[in-house]
Design an enzyme around this catalytic site. Structure first.
Site, PDB file in Angstrom:
ATOM      1  N   SER A  62      -2.440  33.049 -15.687  1.00  0.00           N
ATOM      2  CA  SER A  62      -2.183  31.622 -15.910  1.00  0.00           C
ATOM      3  C   SER A  62      -1.262  31.317 -17.079  1.00  0.00           C
ATOM      4  O   SER A  62      -0.921  30.143 -17.293  1.00  0.00           O
ATOM      5  CB  SER A  62      -3.506  30.878 -16.095  1.00  0.00           C
ATOM      6  OG  SER A  62      -4.117  30.623 -14.849  1.00  0.00           O
ATOM      7  N   LYS A  65       1.687  29.172 -16.326  1.00  0.00           N
ATOM      8  CA  LYS A  65       1.706  27.712 -16.369  1.00  0.00           C
ATOM      9  C   LYS A  65       2.551  27.157 -17.512  1.00  0.00           C
ATOM     10  O   LYS A  65       2.906  25.971 -17.497  1.00  0.00           O
ATOM     11  CB  LYS A  65       0.284  27.176 -16.443  1.00  0.00           C
ATOM     12  CG  LYS A  65      -0.540  27.410 -15.175  1.00  0.00           C
ATOM     13  CD  LYS A  65      -1.929  26.811 -15.296  1.00  0.00           C
ATOM     14  CE  LYS A  65      -2.718  26.931 -13.991  1.00  0.00           C
ATOM     15  NZ  LYS A  65      -3.235  28.294 -13.749  1.00  0.00           N
ATOM     16  N   SER A 126      -6.648  24.568 -16.920  1.00  0.00           N
ATOM     17  CA  SER A 126      -5.918  25.563 -16.140  1.00  0.00           C
ATOM     18  C   SER A 126      -6.169  25.399 -14.648  1.00  0.00           C
ATOM     19  O   SER A 126      -6.242  26.382 -13.894  1.00  0.00           O
ATOM     20  CB  SER A 126      -6.296  26.985 -16.579  1.00  0.00           C
ATOM     21  OG  SER A 126      -5.319  27.912 -16.169  1.00  0.00           O
ATOM     22  N   LYS A 251      -2.188  28.913 -24.172  1.00  0.00           N
ATOM     23  CA  LYS A 251      -2.517  29.172 -22.766  1.00  0.00           C
ATOM     24  C   LYS A 251      -3.194  30.519 -22.572  1.00  0.00           C
ATOM     25  O   LYS A 251      -2.683  31.548 -22.997  1.00  0.00           O
ATOM     26  CB  LYS A 251      -1.248  29.131 -21.903  1.00  0.00           C
ATOM     27  CG  LYS A 251      -1.547  29.039 -20.428  1.00  0.00           C
ATOM     28  CD  LYS A 251      -2.136  27.703 -20.072  1.00  0.00           C
ATOM     29  CE  LYS A 251      -2.979  27.723 -18.810  1.00  0.00           C
ATOM     30  NZ  LYS A 251      -4.283  28.372 -18.948  1.00  0.00           N
TER      31      LYS A 251
END
Length: 447
Positions: A62, A65, A126, A251
């Site tokens: 992730s 992202k 997320s 993140k």
């Protein structure tokens, strides 16, 4: 007398040993990060402070992202998309959103959601389906959005990366609906260095991302049947379980392919860092959510506790020996110059680096003899002042094209072009000065 002599010699040797500088300990020995790859950089200059296997391409999960966030915030800034713009849920997004084994908020088929709530779901929680919804909003389809992701990577100068979907999930988790022409086995991948560089550009170009990334808890669709408690996966935010002073984002990521990953941003006492941990392991060699935060703490503690931030050049303050630049065909023969930015470098605590400067004039206004060509306007960038250390660590930066520390230099005043009369007088003066010099040289040669 012999014993006294031996004692004296031993004492002398001991004193000399204390005067000798201690061998420099490498960052890798001080930190000992238990992860497949890692890097720590200054988030203002991009200076690399620690790296381990930083150029190996690895799964990023992730952390993908961050590119989706970049493209969305860019589209918002360019008014291609608005925060209150509505998106209607597609069958693809609906099916992904109903899989609660993945990080998701439930999205109803055919229902409308605005860009802001989808962005908050992506950045705080997320949420994967919300991320795909944003990709469809921006580009029409996730496949087209992936093209934008890879194109933006090239524009930013990223090198080791591959984007195959918008969310960071493994393609095999997208229920046969993954973006084509990719295959079910494809994965999003980057090196630790590239991941840090993407984070660097994200917070540099769109610093507002940290305002949302630092939200610890928020309710999605509060007051409705779909109300969902979104708790930030970044457990190092100050009020959460692994709270770390100064943590601001950014993140997390985890899949079976990538392991446990985290790109962290933290700020304290004038120091600002970006850290990247990829495939973190605990002391038993097992991956876990806790491991990525434990290893991140090692990196950030090293930066905050073992490194000094030294301002070598200050914005607007003249640099000794580089107060002026020569000007050709100007009313004045020189122009005052000054740094347009502050230049700070990180060194090991107590290290006093020795360095040298070099002024490089740049631009179309440069003459063949390395002089600025009048007119020179105030505040115009006229060149760059580079810094090269003469001892201590080599200065390395996250941007491959920037291999040394440098600041732009701007004119502190305006120098207008001289009129034809002044230029003529200078030419005549130069002619006779040349004759006089030649005559002196000739006469000196006689003797």
């Amino acid at each position: 007398m012999f014993k006294k002599g031996v004692i004296f010699m031993l004492s002398l040797l001991l004193a000399i040993s204390f005067l000798q500088p201690l061998p420099r300990v490498q960052a890798e020995e001080l930190v000992n990060v238990n992860a497949s790859a890692a890097i720590l950089i200054d988030s203002e200059s991009g200076q690399i402070l620690y790296e381990k296997n930083a150029d190996e391409m690895r799964g990023i999960a992730s952390m993908t992202k961050m590119m989706t966030e970049y493209l969305l915030l860019e589209a918002i800034k360019e008014k291609k998309v608005t925060w209150d713009q509505e998106y209607t849920v597609s069958e693809y997004v609906y099916k992904i959103s109903q899989d609660r084994s993945l990080s998701n908020v439930p999205l109803r088929l055919g229902e409308k959601y605005n860009v802001r709530e989808l962005y908050e779901a992506m950045t705080i929680y997320s949420a994967n389906a919300a991320t795909i919804a944003l990709a469809e909003t921006i580009a029409g389809s996730e496949a087209e959005f992936v093209k934008l992701m890879n194109k933006k990577g090239k524009e930013l100068g990223l090198e080791k990366y591959r984007f195959v979907n918008a969310s960071g999930l493994s393609n095999k988790d997208l229920k046969g609906m993954h973006p084509k022409p990719g295959t079910v086995e494809d994965e999003n991948m980057m090196s630790a260095r590239t991941t840090a560089e993407l984070a660097f550009y994200l917070i540099k170009d769109h610093p507002e991302v940290l305002k949302t990334a630092s939200v610890t808890k928020k309710k999605f669709r509060e007051g409705t049947d779909d109300e969902t408690n979104m708790e930030n996966w970044n457990w190092m935010l100050p009020s959460l379980v692994f709270g770390y002073e100064g943590m601001t984002g950014l993140k997390t990521g985890s899949t079976n392919f990538a392991g446990y990953c985290f790109t962290g941003t933290a700020e304290r006492d004038g120091k600002k860092f970006i850290s990247v941990i990829m495939d973190a392991k605990d002391e038993k060699g097992k991956g876990s959510p806790k491991a990525r935060f434990t290893e991140t703490k090692k990196l950030l503690d090293y930066g905050f506790n073992q490194l000094d931030r030294q301002e070598i050049i200050k914005k607007g303050k003249t640099v000794k020996g580089y107060e002026t630049a020569d000007v050709s065909k100007g009313k004045e023969k020189q122009v005052k110059i000054q740094p347009a930015q502050t230049l700070a470098i990180y060194t090991e605590k107590g290290e006093k680096p020795n360095y040298k400067f070099n002024l490089v004039l740049k631009g179309s206004e440069i003459t063949g003899d390395e002089k600025l060509l009048a007119p020179v306007k105030k505040d115009k960038v006229v060149g760059f002042l580079t810094l090269t250390p003469q001892n201590g660590s080599e200065l390395k930066y996250i941007m491959n094209k920037k291999q040394q520390a440098a600041v732009s230099m701007e004119a502190a005043e305006t120098v207008d072009k001289a009129n034809w009369f002044v230029l003529s007088m200078r030419a005549i003066g130069g002619f006779f000065a040349g004759l006089w010099t030649a005559a002196i040289d000739t006469i000196t040669g006689w003797f």
